[in-house]
Design a protein around this motif. Structure first.
Motif: not given
Lengths: 348, 113
Positions: A285-286, A306-316
């Motif tokens: 992912a980005g 969870a922070i890493a996920a929030r700022y990735s392209s999969r945030r939604s």
């Protein structure tokens, strides 16, 4: 002693217009000028260099003091003082300015160092480009006098641009410098300096901004304060100050802080620091590189994921797989991306 | 200078690339790879203090800003910037030490004060 017979002056040269003019005014009187420039570790240009963003034009990151020395035809000596300097940043006798900037102590520190160098070089006196009333904290009359006294330089510190507003110094009394040919510039308007620059045909100088010191920057200062409050290992003169400029910073516990890269250059910078540290990324992912300072337990690792996920392209997405690694240890954590309200609470 | 050719003007400084068939023989070599300016400049100054006038120092760096800072440092300090060559990410810069402008520790001026 000075064998050339010429009067020799040693000046603090930043490369800005004021110090350049001060040097030039003295050179016009036949005085031999030598420049000093202190590397404190908090110069924004130096930090941008260390970040090594691709496509940065080398000219824009040049050392302005060296450029001024080249234009003036004088030697400018760069003196590394990072470790000593940090002491006054942490604990300044005269306090901080609006942020972590210890402006008065900074001047005293540099002048004390310069005084020692003046003796070594056999120079007759010191000068600066300080202008009376130009900066609220460090350049009003009482501050200028305090700085001079604390640096042990009473009578030996000449400010050529504002000399007529200040008591006569030893170089003027002794006739080493012709006071009549010094100036009476004061205040925040830069009209006098710009006119003088034209007279001397000084075309190239950086715009005055006060933004060249990270310690006057709100975000940088907040992060530095956090480092000091949480006893995070911090080594001046290394990548540590640069790290405070890079990425988004979140304090997730008293012991643990995370830095989230915002773009490729920041991710690459963080990559260089990952040895021995936990790093989080969202695979395929980005994804930012999330660098951890401190030792996170299992619960904190979930939070950081969870922070890493929030700022990735999969945030939604409702559930995201995050890879956590430290050296050769690796684990996969599945989490929901962190909520912005939570992030705001721990943002530094 | 034989073996050198002048590059184009880039702003206030002249960037000179070393010619292919004129290798310079440096008297000393200083490796500053991994350090960012101003550290390579500080190290250059320290190394040059121990060298004789006319001797050549080769400085190796991977910070491209040195292409601006080192020629400027030379111009101010009275040294001759001889040019540079590049090998991958490494930049090799050559400086000939000039006449000493300032004598370090050249005695005290206290008698004048």
């Amino acid at each position: 002693m000075n064998t050339s017979g010429r009067i020799k002056a040693l000046g603090l040269i930043s490369g800005g217009l004021d110090s350049t003019l001060a040097a030039r005014v003295l050179m016009e009187q036949g005085i031999e000028v030598h420049g000093l420039n202190y590397s404190t570790g908090f110069c924004t240009n130096d930090q941008r260099r260390a970040l090594g963003r691709a496509g940065e034009e080398p000219h824009r990151l040049r050392n302005e003091a060296l450029r001024a020395g080249a234009d003036l035809g004088i030697e400018v000596e760069i003196v590394p003082v990072e470790k000593d300097y940090f002491g006054i940043v942490v604990n300044p006798k005269f306090g901080h300015g609006a942020h972590m900037n210890p402006c008065i102590d900074c001047r005293i520190f540099m002048l004390q160092k310069s005084k020692a160098r003046m003796d070594e070089l056999g120079a007759h006196f010191l000068f600066t480009g300080e202008v009376l009333g130009q900066r609220p904290m460090s350049q009003h009359l009482a501050a200028l006098q305090t700085i001079e006294k604390e640096a042990g330089l009473e009578g030996l510190l000449l400010r050529p641009l504002s000399a007529h507003h200040l008591p006569e110094t030893l170089p003027e009394k002794r006739g080493w410098v012709d006071r009549a040919r010094l100036l009476a510039i004061a205040g925040r308007s830069r009209r006098g300096q710009l006119a003088l620059a034209q007279t001397f045909q000084i075309g190239e100088f950086p715009q005055p901004s006060g933004g060249c010191c990270s310690l006057t920057d709100d975000t940088f200062s907040r992060r530095l304060r956090d480092v000091l409050d949480h006893q995070v290992p911090f080594e001046p003169g290394t990548q540590d100050p640069v790290l405070l400029k890079v990425g988004r910073h979140f304090r997730v516990s008293h012991e643990v802080k995370v830095v989230v890269g915002r773009d490729e250059a920041e991710n690459q910078f963080l990559e260089r620091l990952r040895r021995g540290r936990w790093c989080f990324e969202v695979p395929d992912a980005g994804s930012p590189l999330v660098l951890v300072q401190g030792e996170p337990d299992e619960d904190l690792r979930k939070l950081i994921a969870a922070i890493a996920a929030r700022y990735s392209s999969r945030r939604s997405e409702s559930s995201v797989e995050v890879q956590a690694t430290r050296d050769d240890r690796a684990e996969t954590i599945r989490v929901a991306p962190a909520a912005d309200t939570f992030l705001e609470q721990c943002r530094i | 200078m034989s073996g050198l050719r002048s590059g184009g003007q880039a702003g206030a400084f002249e960037l000179r690339e070393l010619g292919e068939n004129g290798p310079l023989r440096p008297d000393e070599r200083l490796d500053t790879v991994g350090f960012f300016c101003p550290i390579p400049i500080i190290k250059t100054g320290a190394r040059m203090r121990g060298m004789e006038e006319g001797e050549i120092l080769e400085v190796i760096s991977d910070d491209r800003v040195i292409l601006v800072d080192l020629p400027n440092w030379c111009r101010g300090g009275g040294h001759e910037y001889l040019g540079h060559s590049e090998a991958g990410r490494e930049i090799h810069l050559f400086v000939r030490k000039g006449a000493r402008k300032t004598a370090p520790g050249a005695g005290k001026a206290r008698d004048l004060r």
